[in-house]
Design a protein around this motif. Structure first.
Motif, PDB file in Angstrom:
ATOM      1  N   MET A  58     -15.301  48.290  55.104  1.00 54.45           N
ATOM      2  CA  MET A  58     -14.778  49.531  55.026  1.00 54.45           C
ATOM      3  C   MET A  58     -15.098  50.256  56.037  1.00 54.45           C
ATOM      4  SD  MET A  58     -15.283  52.111  51.795  1.00 54.45           S
ATOM      5  CE  MET A  58     -16.864  52.171  52.081  1.00 54.45           C
ATOM      6  N   HIS A  59     -16.458  50.491  56.707  1.00 53.25           N
ATOM      7  CA  HIS A  59     -17.016  51.223  57.625  1.00 53.25           C
ATOM      8  C   HIS A  59     -16.019  50.650  58.980  1.00 53.25           C
ATOM      9  CE1 HIS A  59     -19.732  53.711  59.920  1.00 53.25           C
ATOM     10  NE2 HIS A  59     -19.919  52.728  60.780  1.00 53.25           N
ATOM     11  N   LEU A  60     -15.925  49.352  58.985  1.00 51.58           N
ATOM     12  CA  LEU A  60     -15.343  49.098  60.615  1.00 51.58           C
ATOM     13  C   LEU A  60     -13.798  49.276  60.545  1.00 51.58           C
ATOM     14  CD1 LEU A  60     -17.029  45.648  60.879  1.00 51.58           C
ATOM     15  CD2 LEU A  60     -17.462  47.494  62.158  1.00 51.58           C
ATOM     16  N   ASP A  61     -13.281  49.440  59.233  1.00 53.97           N
ATOM     17  CA  ASP A  61     -11.747  49.908  58.941  1.00 53.97           C
ATOM     18  C   ASP A  61     -11.770  51.548  59.524  1.00 53.97           C
ATOM     19  OD1 ASP A  61     -10.887  47.368  58.695  1.00 53.97           O
ATOM     20  OD2 ASP A  61     -11.027  47.474  56.497  1.00 53.97           O
ATOM     21  N   ASN A  62     -12.532  52.023  58.821  1.00 50.57           N
ATOM     22  CA  ASN A  62     -12.506  53.605  58.903  1.00 50.57           C
ATOM     23  C   ASN A  62     -12.836  54.263  60.162  1.00 50.57           C
ATOM     24  OD1 ASN A  62     -11.934  53.603  56.100  1.00 50.57           O
ATOM     25  ND2 ASN A  62     -13.969  54.282  55.526  1.00 50.57           N
ATOM     26  N   GLN A 100     -15.602  33.905  53.188  1.00 50.16           N
ATOM     27  CA  GLN A 100     -14.342  34.088  52.115  1.00 50.16           C
ATOM     28  C   GLN A 100     -13.939  35.569  52.232  1.00 50.16           C
ATOM     29  OE1 GLN A 100     -15.332  32.483  48.595  1.00 50.16           O
ATOM     30  NE2 GLN A 100     -15.166  30.494  49.096  1.00 50.16           N
ATOM     31  N   GLN A 101     -15.129  36.419  52.280  1.00 50.85           N
ATOM     32  CA  GLN A 101     -14.495  37.711  52.412  1.00 50.85           C
ATOM     33  C   GLN A 101     -13.830  38.281  53.521  1.00 50.85           C
ATOM     34  OE1 GLN A 101     -18.606  39.779  50.687  1.00 50.85           O
ATOM     35  NE2 GLN A 101     -16.947  41.332  50.501  1.00 50.85           N
ATOM     36  N   LEU A 102     -14.131  37.877  54.762  1.00 49.38           N
ATOM     37  CA  LEU A 102     -13.626  38.064  55.891  1.00 49.38           C
ATOM     38  C   LEU A 102     -12.308  37.575  55.910  1.00 49.38           C
ATOM     39  CD1 LEU A 102     -16.521  37.399  58.601  1.00 49.38           C
ATOM     40  CD2 LEU A 102     -15.103  39.543  58.332  1.00 49.38           C
ATOM     41  N   LEU A 103     -11.908  36.131  55.397  1.00 49.55           N
ATOM     42  CA  LEU A 103     -10.470  35.732  55.304  1.00 49.55           C
ATOM     43  C   LEU A 103      -9.745  36.598  54.404  1.00 49.55           C
ATOM     44  CD1 LEU A 103     -11.412  32.005  54.819  1.00 49.55           C
ATOM     45  CD2 LEU A 103     -10.258  33.049  56.613  1.00 49.55           C
ATOM     46  N   GLY A 104     -10.362  37.252  53.407  1.00 51.11           N
ATOM     47  CA  GLY A 104      -9.496  37.994  52.440  1.00 51.11           C
ATOM     48  C   GLY A 104      -9.000  39.289  53.096  1.00 51.11           C
ATOM     49  N   HIS A 105      -9.995  40.042  53.690  1.00 55.46           N
ATOM     50  CA  HIS A 105      -9.899  41.293  54.678  1.00 55.46           C
ATOM     51  C   HIS A 105      -8.853  40.765  55.601  1.00 55.46           C
ATOM     52  CE1 HIS A 105     -11.013  45.252  55.482  1.00 55.46           C
ATOM     53  NE2 HIS A 105     -11.098  44.851  56.826  1.00 55.46           N
ATOM     54  N   LEU A 106      -8.656  39.676  56.227  1.00 60.83           N
ATOM     55  CA  LEU A 106      -7.801  39.369  57.301  1.00 60.83           C
ATOM     56  C   LEU A 106      -6.411  39.208  56.767  1.00 60.83           C
ATOM     57  CD1 LEU A 106      -6.984  38.330  60.004  1.00 60.83           C
ATOM     58  CD2 LEU A 106      -7.632  36.140  59.391  1.00 60.83           C
ATOM     59  N   ASP A 107      -6.052  38.692  55.453  1.00 59.66           N
ATOM     60  CA  ASP A 107      -5.035  38.886  54.732  1.00 59.66           C
ATOM     61  C   ASP A 107      -4.701  40.213  54.341  1.00 59.66           C
ATOM     62  OD1 ASP A 107      -4.221  36.135  54.773  1.00 59.66           O
ATOM     63  OD2 ASP A 107      -5.349  35.593  53.009  1.00 59.66           O
ATOM     64  N   ALA A 108      -5.354  40.958  54.069  1.00 64.21           N
ATOM     65  CA  ALA A 108      -5.173  42.375  53.620  1.00 64.21           C
ATOM     66  C   ALA A 108      -4.551  43.052  54.899  1.00 64.21           C
ATOM     67  CB  ALA A 108      -6.636  43.091  53.161  1.00 64.21           C
ATOM     68  N   ASN A 109      -5.081  42.647  56.173  1.00 67.12           N
ATOM     69  CA  ASN A 109      -4.884  43.276  57.300  1.00 67.12           C
ATOM     70  C   ASN A 109      -3.384  42.668  58.049  1.00 67.12           C
ATOM     71  OD1 ASN A 109      -6.674  45.793  57.965  1.00 67.12           O
ATOM     72  ND2 ASN A 109      -7.988  44.253  56.972  1.00 67.12           N
ATOM     73  N   SER A 110      -2.751  41.973  57.209  1.00 64.71           N
ATOM     74  CA  SER A 110      -1.443  41.171  57.666  1.00 64.71           C
ATOM     75  C   SER A 110      -0.758  41.974  58.688  1.00 64.71           C
ATOM     76  CB  SER A 110      -1.210  40.445  56.951  1.00 64.71           C
ATOM     77  OG  SER A 110      -1.871  39.332  56.389  1.00 64.71           O
ATOM     78  N   LYS A 111      -0.538  43.078  58.155  1.00 60.10           N
ATOM     79  CA  LYS A 111       0.344  44.104  58.962  1.00 60.10           C
ATOM     80  C   LYS A 111      -0.242  45.127  59.791  1.00 60.10           C
ATOM     81  CE  LYS A 111       4.473  43.289  55.750  1.00 60.10           C
ATOM     82  NZ  LYS A 111       5.556  44.007  54.806  1.00 60.10           N
TER      83      LYS A 111
END
Length: 817
Positions: free
Chosen positions: A257-261, A292-303
């Motif tokens: 979340m910090h890296l996203d924000n 696995q968390q990084l992979l899920g985060h990658l999917d969440a940022n697909s767009k």
């Protein structure tokens, strides 16, 4: 009366008198040590008084804070610290409540010195291991306050640094105090982690910025060495090191979340540093949870933008490199499925130009070069993950990726390049590049398991595609899988080597499994090498890779039979270069000549037959004088000097199959096989060859159909279908059903009412009709055997078969066993 007793010192309670005596008249003199010892002895002797001592000290401290008597405040905190360190009894819980109340009072102050003083006392308290648990103690305020101190923006930079370091130490103390006590507030709850982790990352990032402007390490003072960034890193590592299996997610989610924000994925450096700390700090068996968390985060940022996705993929790459072997977890294929899905999405984005497949106003426009960078990062990450897997899992991943490569239809991979959709071609290239990464460094002992039919057959079918990059990737995959002794770099350049001992090749005797593999797939591999040399769009890199493949087959998998087949293949390549029917350019024909010469020079030295080596070297010497363009050194140059044509190639510069068969036959090789020219086996793949267009293919099929049809059979004209025809068919269908129903009724009535003689005569007629039909069928199917002497003509011009006894028939030699 009570008021009078309160005013008289002698009548006051003893604990109050002992507390008062530790404070000197002048606060600069510090704590009165003798009286502090008396107070400590009293607290140890009467532990039930500890809570009253704490309450009274708290009262005095609050009064001193309000009156700005900070010297006495420091003395009171020092006394509290000493009492805490000395008293580890069951009654300390109530005293701790007073202590925490005083620390809270100091932290609420706007004076930096008091905040630091309270933090230092709390850290000392955090290091104390209490004998009894606390059921009601809360640290919510301390988490919030220490996190706030971590973000301090005090004007004076030195004081700001001290406050931030105090906040970091305070958070470290809270974690130490609560992480191992199940009865206290769970520090791993998101409400706490969402404050603690961003505060630590903020100081870690601030330290990264100041380090870039700091002087050299030689000029750094002792003060600068203890920076907030270093302290933060230690605290962050300690926090992650204490995380159990169920707490990893709560600790990593705030990082994401910090890296996203703060848009920190794009820079990559800080994100990579954070996850390096995470991967090295957590327990190794928990590494797959982070991945696995990084992979899920990658999917969440697909767009999201390509830079953000590329940053996440780069972090995945580093995390996979750190993860121990096999720690990717039970969902190995899911990891690769996610990465391959991102690869396909990136290709779609690049082709459509937007994230939603449209070009409406307001949609984000895709930058093609950023998407390509992302694709390369995903491919590298796939290879990095594969390197952490054991051999059996890597084989599964290879089959998994091969199953993902799109095939547009049966045999459509063999269509001309311009007829294959661009997206399909890009996906094929990307997935083959991923396979190259997965197979790099792949070590196997059994080629049958490393290259099963389900993998090898589709892989070789891609080698027939009329696209140079696809064919090159297929060859690279084959080289990685066949090379088991690191011989591949020794065949990197195609050249004539006078003595191959300088290559220091590692050659082992072929195992039984290798012999079975080559017996099963050897002809298939030779065929694809031959067809690869017929491609007009091949360049130097293709010929070098084909040479390396031939060399590795000779070193890794060659027995006597395979050596003979490879020599025949090399001679067939020479015939291919001499032929003008394939439409090859002068450069391609010279390159095939050079490839054949280089390989025969290699294989003759591997067979160690002197006469064979002598013939090959004689031809090479003649070529060096009369036709250098037929050797690698004369063709594979930046500007080769090629002849205008190859129509007049003299026999002196050619390798003679008869001569080679003669010299090798004397050494025990199969002479008949050597004397038989190699002809590639054509399969269904070649019937829809990429060298024919769709129109030619259709016309070819029509021609075949016309040839197979009877010559004298007259085709009936197709019935013309009109509206009236369709109408009558619909109307008649109802009438037909009624007629069928009436016919069945009449048959049943006939068998019920007709006399027996009539029924018997009717059935006898049907039996006779059936027998006649069977006799006609037998006459057609049962004929005398064909006569080798041909047919005889009857008087009417029709041919009749003349039966010949078997003992008079002349069979070819190949048909006699």
């Amino acid at each position: 009366m009570y008021g009078v007793c309160g005013c008289c010192g002698a009548l006051r309670p003893r604990y109050k008198r002992l507390v008062d005596n530790i404070f000197p008249e002048d606060p600069e003199d510090g704590l009165v040590k003798a009286n502090m010892e008396k107070l400590t002895f009293y607290a140890l002797s009467a532990p039930e008084k500890l809570d009253r001592i704490g309450a009274y000290l708290s009262e005095r401290l609050s009064r001193d804070v309000a009156r700005h008597r900070y010297g006495y405040v420091c003395i009171a905190m020092e006394a509290l610290d000493q009492l805490l360190m000395a008293c580890h009894c069951q009654s300390i819980n109530l005293f701790v409540e007073s202590f925490l109340k005083m620390v809270r009072k100091l932290l609420e102050s706007d004076k930096p010195n008091l905040q630091i003083l309270g933090t230092n006392s709390f850290v000392k308290f955090a290091n104390i291991e209490e004998d009894t648990p606390s059921y009601h103690r809360s640290y919510d305020f301390f988490v919030s306050r220490f996190s706030e101190m971590c973000h301090s923006n005090y004007e004076d930079p030195d004081i700001r640094t001290k406050i931030r370091m105090a906040g970091i130490k305070g958070l470290q103390g809270v974690v130490r105090k609560t992480v191992n006590d199940e009865l206290q507030a769970n520090i791993w709850d998101p409400q706490h982690m969402d404050k603690i982790v961003p505060s630590l990352l903020f100081n870690l990032q601030s330290g990264e910025r100041t380090e870039s402007r700091s002087p050299s390490p030689l000029q750094a003072s002792e003060k600068e060495k203890e920076s907030p960034a270093e302290l933060t890193e230690r605290c962050f590592r300690e926090l992650l090191g204490r995380a159990a299996y169920g707490n990893i997610k709560n600790a990593v989610s705030p990082v994401l979340m910090h890296l996203d924000n703060h848009s920190l994925w794009e820079g990559k450096t800080f994100a990579v540093r954070c996850f390096k700390i995470i991967m090295y700090s957590i327990q190794s068996q928990h590494s797959h949870l982070v991945i696995q968390q990084l992979l899920g985060h990658l999917d969440a940022n697909s767009k999201n933008s390509a830079k953000v996705r590329a940053g996440i993929v780069e972090v995945l790459l580093e995390a996979a490199a750190i993860a121990a072997s096999g720690s990717v977890g039970p969902t190995v294929l899911e990891v690769f499925n996610t990465l391959l899905r991102q690869l396909r999405l990136s290709v779609d984005y690049e082709l459509t130009g937007s994230y939603d497949g449209s070009t409406n106003i307001g949609t984000k426009i895709i930058k093609a070069h950023e998407e390509r960078q992302l694709q390369e990062a995903v491919i590298r990450t796939i290879g990095s993950f594969a390197n952490t897997l054991p051999t059996y899992q890597r084989s599964e991943v290879m089959l998994f990726i091969m199953g993902k490569i799109p095939v547009p239809g049966v045999n459509l991979t063999l269509l001309p390049n311009e007829l294959v959709p661009q997206g399909t071609r890009m996906i094929q290239i990307m997935l083959l590049k991923s396979l190259v990464q997965v197979t790099t460094g792949f070590q196997n002992t059994n080629m049958l398991t490393a290259l099963p039919d389900t993998f090898l057959d589709p892989l070789l079918s891609f080698s027939l595609i009329n696209h140079s990059e696809v064919r090159l990737l297929v060859l690279q995959i084959l080289l990685s899988l066949i090379d088991r002794h690191d011989n591949r770099p020794k065949f990197s350049k195609i050249r004539i080597i006078s003595d191959i001992s300088v290559l220091k090749l590692k050659v082992d005797k072929c195992s039984r499994q290798d012999n079975l593999f080559m017996k099963k797939h050897g002809q298939h591999l030779c065929r694809h090498i031959y067809l690869g040399c017929k491609e007009p769009n091949s360049d130097q890199q293709h010929y070098e890779t084909l040479y390396a493949l031939l060399g590795l087959l000779s070193v890794e998998l060659a027995n006597e039979e395979v050596v003979v087949d490879l020599i025949r293949l090399a001679l067939a390549l020479q015939d291919l270069a001499l032929s003008t029917d394939e439409g090859l350019t002068i450069y391609n024909r010279c390159a095939v000549h050079a490839l054949s010469a280089a390989y025969l020079n290699l294989i003759c030295q591997l067979t160690t037959v002197p006469a064979f080596c002598q013939h090959i070297h004689e031809v090479i010497e003649v070529r060096q004088k009369e036709g250098p363009y037929l050797l690698p050194e004369g063709v594979f140059l930046e500007h080769p000097k090629l002849p205008p044509s190859l129509e007049k190639v003299e026999s002196g510069v050619l390798f003679l199959q008869s001569k080679i068969a003669e010299v090798l036959g004397g050494s025990g090789y199969n002479t008949d096989r050597l004397a038989t020219p190699y002809v590639p086996q054509y399969t269904d793949e070649d019937r829809l060859s990429k060298r024919k267009s769709i129109g030619e293919t259709i016309s070819l099929q029509v021609e075949v159909e016309s040839r197979n049809s009877p010559e004298k059979e007259e085709r009936t004209p197709a019935e013309e279908i009109t509206f009236e025809t369709l109408k009558s068919a619909i109307v008649d269908s109802a009438g037909m059903e009624e007629q069928e129903r009436e016919r069945r009724r009449q048959v049943v009535e006939k068998f019920q009412k007709a006399p027996f003689e009539e029924i018997a005569a009717h059935c006898g007629a049907r039996a006779t009709m059936l027998q006649n039909k069977l006799n006609q069928i037998f006459e057609i199917t049962i004929r005398p055997p064909p006569s080798p002497s041909g047919t005889i003509s009857s008087g009417y011009g029709q041919s009749q078969s003349r039966s010949v006894p078997i003992y008079e028939m002349k069979f070819p030699d190949l048909c006699v066993y």
